[in-house]
Design an enzyme around this catalytic site. Structure first.
Site, PDB file in Angstrom:
ATOM      1  N   GLY A  71       0.771  -1.243   0.000  1.00  0.00           N
ATOM      2  CA  GLY A  71       0.000   0.000   0.000  1.00  0.00           C
ATOM      3  C   GLY A  71       0.806   1.299   0.000  1.00  0.00           C
ATOM      4  O   GLY A  71       0.226   2.376   0.176  1.00  0.00           O
ATOM      5  N   TRP A 110       2.288   2.886  -2.515  1.00  0.00           N
ATOM      6  CA  TRP A 110       1.875   3.785  -3.607  1.00  0.00           C
ATOM      7  C   TRP A 110       0.497   4.377  -3.329  1.00  0.00           C
ATOM      8  O   TRP A 110       0.236   5.532  -3.643  1.00  0.00           O
ATOM      9  CB  TRP A 110       1.856   3.028  -4.949  1.00  0.00           C
ATOM     10  CG  TRP A 110       3.196   2.930  -5.611  1.00  0.00           C
ATOM     11  CD1 TRP A 110       4.414   2.914  -4.992  1.00  0.00           C
ATOM     12  CD2 TRP A 110       3.455   2.852  -7.015  1.00  0.00           C
ATOM     13  NE1 TRP A 110       5.418   2.810  -5.929  1.00  0.00           N
ATOM     14  CE2 TRP A 110       4.856   2.769  -7.176  1.00  0.00           C
ATOM     15  CE3 TRP A 110       2.645   2.824  -8.151  1.00  0.00           C
ATOM     16  CZ2 TRP A 110       5.460   2.680  -8.431  1.00  0.00           C
ATOM     17  CZ3 TRP A 110       3.245   2.732  -9.401  1.00  0.00           C
ATOM     18  CH2 TRP A 110       4.635   2.664  -9.543  1.00  0.00           C
ATOM     19  N   ASP A 149      -5.178  -5.820  -5.632  1.00  0.00           N
ATOM     20  CA  ASP A 149      -4.067  -6.772  -5.494  1.00  0.00           C
ATOM     21  C   ASP A 149      -4.629  -8.163  -5.261  1.00  0.00           C
ATOM     22  O   ASP A 149      -5.718  -8.323  -4.719  1.00  0.00           O
ATOM     23  CB  ASP A 149      -3.131  -6.386  -4.337  1.00  0.00           C
ATOM     24  CG  ASP A 149      -1.708  -6.914  -4.534  1.00  0.00           C
ATOM     25  OD1 ASP A 149      -0.799  -6.092  -4.789  1.00  0.00           O
ATOM     26  OD2 ASP A 149      -1.496  -8.143  -4.452  1.00  0.00           O
ATOM     27  N   ASP A 173      -7.249 -10.854  -8.930  1.00  0.00           N
ATOM     28  CA  ASP A 173      -6.170 -11.094  -9.880  1.00  0.00           C
ATOM     29  C   ASP A 173      -6.407 -10.173 -11.083  1.00  0.00           C
ATOM     30  O   ASP A 173      -7.538 -10.125 -11.592  1.00  0.00           O
ATOM     31  CB  ASP A 173      -6.252 -12.576 -10.296  1.00  0.00           C
ATOM     32  CG  ASP A 173      -5.077 -13.030 -11.134  1.00  0.00           C
ATOM     33  OD1 ASP A 173      -4.561 -12.215 -11.931  1.00  0.00           O
ATOM     34  OD2 ASP A 173      -4.686 -14.193 -11.002  1.00  0.00           O
ATOM     35  N   ASP A 232       2.339  -1.282 -10.504  1.00  0.00           N
ATOM     36  CA  ASP A 232       3.641  -1.681  -9.957  1.00  0.00           C
ATOM     37  C   ASP A 232       3.661  -3.205  -9.817  1.00  0.00           C
ATOM     38  O   ASP A 232       4.376  -3.757  -8.987  1.00  0.00           O
ATOM     39  CB  ASP A 232       3.827  -1.002  -8.582  1.00  0.00           C
ATOM     40  CG  ASP A 232       5.283  -0.992  -8.114  1.00  0.00           C
ATOM     41  OD1 ASP A 232       6.189  -1.081  -8.979  1.00  0.00           O
ATOM     42  OD2 ASP A 232       5.523  -0.896  -6.897  1.00  0.00           O
ATOM     43  N   LYS A 235       5.377  -0.236 -14.300  1.00  0.00           N
ATOM     44  CA  LYS A 235       6.718  -0.801 -14.110  1.00  0.00           C
ATOM     45  C   LYS A 235       6.974  -1.867 -15.157  1.00  0.00           C
ATOM     46  O   LYS A 235       6.078  -2.658 -15.458  1.00  0.00           O
ATOM     47  CB  LYS A 235       6.804  -1.438 -12.724  1.00  0.00           C
ATOM     48  CG  LYS A 235       8.071  -2.281 -12.550  1.00  0.00           C
ATOM     49  CD  LYS A 235       8.409  -2.547 -11.135  1.00  0.00           C
ATOM     50  CE  LYS A 235       7.490  -3.548 -10.481  1.00  0.00           C
ATOM     51  NZ  LYS A 235       7.738  -3.622  -9.044  1.00  0.00           N
TER      52      LYS A 235
HETATM   53  C1  LIG Z   1       6.200  -4.578  -5.907  1.00  0.00           C
HETATM   54  S1  LIG Z   1       4.671  -5.022  -5.186  1.00  0.00           S
HETATM   55  C2  LIG Z   1       3.799  -3.491  -5.177  1.00  0.00           C
HETATM   56  C3  LIG Z   1       4.266  -2.536  -4.110  1.00  0.00           C
HETATM   57  C4  LIG Z   1       3.361  -1.333  -3.972  1.00  0.00           C
HETATM   58  N1  LIG Z   1       3.456  -0.459  -5.131  1.00  0.00           N
HETATM   59  C5  LIG Z   1       3.680  -0.529  -2.736  1.00  0.00           C
HETATM   60  O1  LIG Z   1       4.192   0.578  -2.866  1.00  0.00           O
HETATM   61  O2  LIG Z   1       3.369  -0.982  -1.634  1.00  0.00           O
HETATM   62  C6  LIG Z   1       3.888  -5.907  -6.488  1.00  0.00           C
HETATM   63  C7  LIG Z   1       2.492  -6.400  -6.181  1.00  0.00           C
HETATM   64  O3  LIG Z   1       1.925  -7.019  -7.344  1.00  0.00           O
HETATM   65  C8  LIG Z   1       0.962  -7.953  -6.871  1.00  0.00           C
HETATM   66  N2  LIG Z   1       0.559  -8.909  -7.913  1.00  0.00           N
HETATM   67  C9  LIG Z   1       1.313  -9.856  -8.502  1.00  0.00           C
HETATM   68  N3  LIG Z   1       0.577 -10.546  -9.371  1.00  0.00           N
HETATM   69  C10 LIG Z   1      -0.682 -10.034  -9.344  1.00  0.00           C
HETATM   70  C11 LIG Z   1      -1.893 -10.338 -10.035  1.00  0.00           C
HETATM   71  N4  LIG Z   1      -1.932 -11.322 -10.939  1.00  0.00           N
HETATM   72  N5  LIG Z   1      -2.987  -9.608  -9.759  1.00  0.00           N
HETATM   73  C12 LIG Z   1      -2.944  -8.610  -8.832  1.00  0.00           C
HETATM   74  N6  LIG Z   1      -1.822  -8.278  -8.162  1.00  0.00           N
HETATM   75  C13 LIG Z   1      -0.703  -8.978  -8.407  1.00  0.00           C
HETATM   76  C14 LIG Z   1       1.701  -8.644  -5.739  1.00  0.00           C
HETATM   77  O4  LIG Z   1       0.789  -9.322  -4.887  1.00  0.00           O
HETATM   78  C15 LIG Z   1       2.424  -7.468  -5.065  1.00  0.00           C
HETATM   79  O5  LIG Z   1       1.706  -6.992  -3.973  1.00  0.00           O
END
Ligand SMILES: C[S@@+](CC[C@H](N)C(=O)[O-])C[C@H]1O[C@@H](n2cnc3c(N)ncnc32)[C@H](O)[C@@H]1O
Length: 205
Positions: A53, A55, A73, A91, A115, A155
């Site tokens: 969270g 961002w 997420d 998802d 992200d 990203k």
């Molecule tokens: C690098 S983290 C994001 C960090 C966030 N921007 C922050 O500042 O806290 C990447 C996120 O992508 C989510 N993610 C990965 N695959 C996903 C999917 N298929 N659907 C939704 N979220 C997904 C992961 O659960 C993870 O929380």
């Protein structure tokens, strides 16, 4: 001995703790937004891949009370107890995700953030391919839900398919730029693409 990278990691990690941010990634968005003003006061923002969270915190601050932030997420996220925040645990590949997002928003979003990252296998080609397919999916979502002139920040792990993705973004947005914020680790291959002024959507109302 500490390298510069580790010093920097330490710096942003400590700073995040000190300032009450949920992730060091928060600083990446702060730096990107300072340079490009992707998010403005009053905006409706969709944050894809939002957990834990960081961002969303930065976005909530940037939009102010008149704006709205929806975090999405696959993992759980501790919700922010504000009226202008919502969380959707889904998802991004779910078929009806666009409609579910729109159902939770007061109006079409000005900005979509992505992200999203996969679990890293350590095998570069696999991680790059997985991540770029996620970035492509978030682009598809963004194109469907954004207001005309809206912005998309995404990203990408740099690799073979990055330039094709960049070209596709240029077809849909008037302004497209690659950027690596200082808070992004030098050894990480991630970069961010800022795409603003979505073409071809007429805003009504
Ligand atoms: C690098 S983290 C994001 C960090 C966030 N921007 C922050 O500042 O806290 C990447 C996120 O992508 C989510 N993610 C990965 N695959 C996903 C999917 N298929 N659907 C939704 N979220 C997904 C992961 O659960 C993870 O929380």
């Amino acid at each position: 001995m500490c390298t510069g990278q580790y010093k920097r990691k330490d710096h942003y990690y400590k700073l995040a703790k000190k300032m009450g941010f949920r992730s060091r990634a928060a600083f990446k968005l702060i730096q990107i937004n300072k340079k490009f003003r992707v998010i403005r006061k009053g905006d409706i923002v969709v944050d894809l891949g939002a957990a834990p969270g960081g961002w969303s915190q930065v976005a909530l601050e940037a939009v102010g009370e008149e704006g709205f932030v929806l975090a999405v997420d696959i993992k759980p996220l501790d919700i922010f107890k504000q009226n202008n925040f919502a969380f959707l645990k889904r998802d991004i590949f779910d078929e009806d995700i666009q409609q579910e997002i729109m159902d939770l928003l007061p109006r079409k979003p000005n900005v979509v953030l992505s992200d999203v990252s996969p679990n890293i296998s350590g095998i570069w080609e696999i991680d790059h391919a997985k991540q770029i397919s996620m970035a492509e999916r978030t682009f598809e979502i963004a194109k469907e839900i954004l207001r005309g002139n809206g912005g998309f920040l995404v990203k990408v792990f740099q690799g073979r398919e990055t330039s094709d993705f960049y070209t596709k973004l240029k077809e849909s947005f008037k302004f497209v730029k690659r950027y690596k914020p200082q808070a992004s680790r030098t050894r990480s291959s991630e970069i961010y693409i800022v795409a603003t002024k979505l073409k071809g959507v007429i805003n009504r109302g």
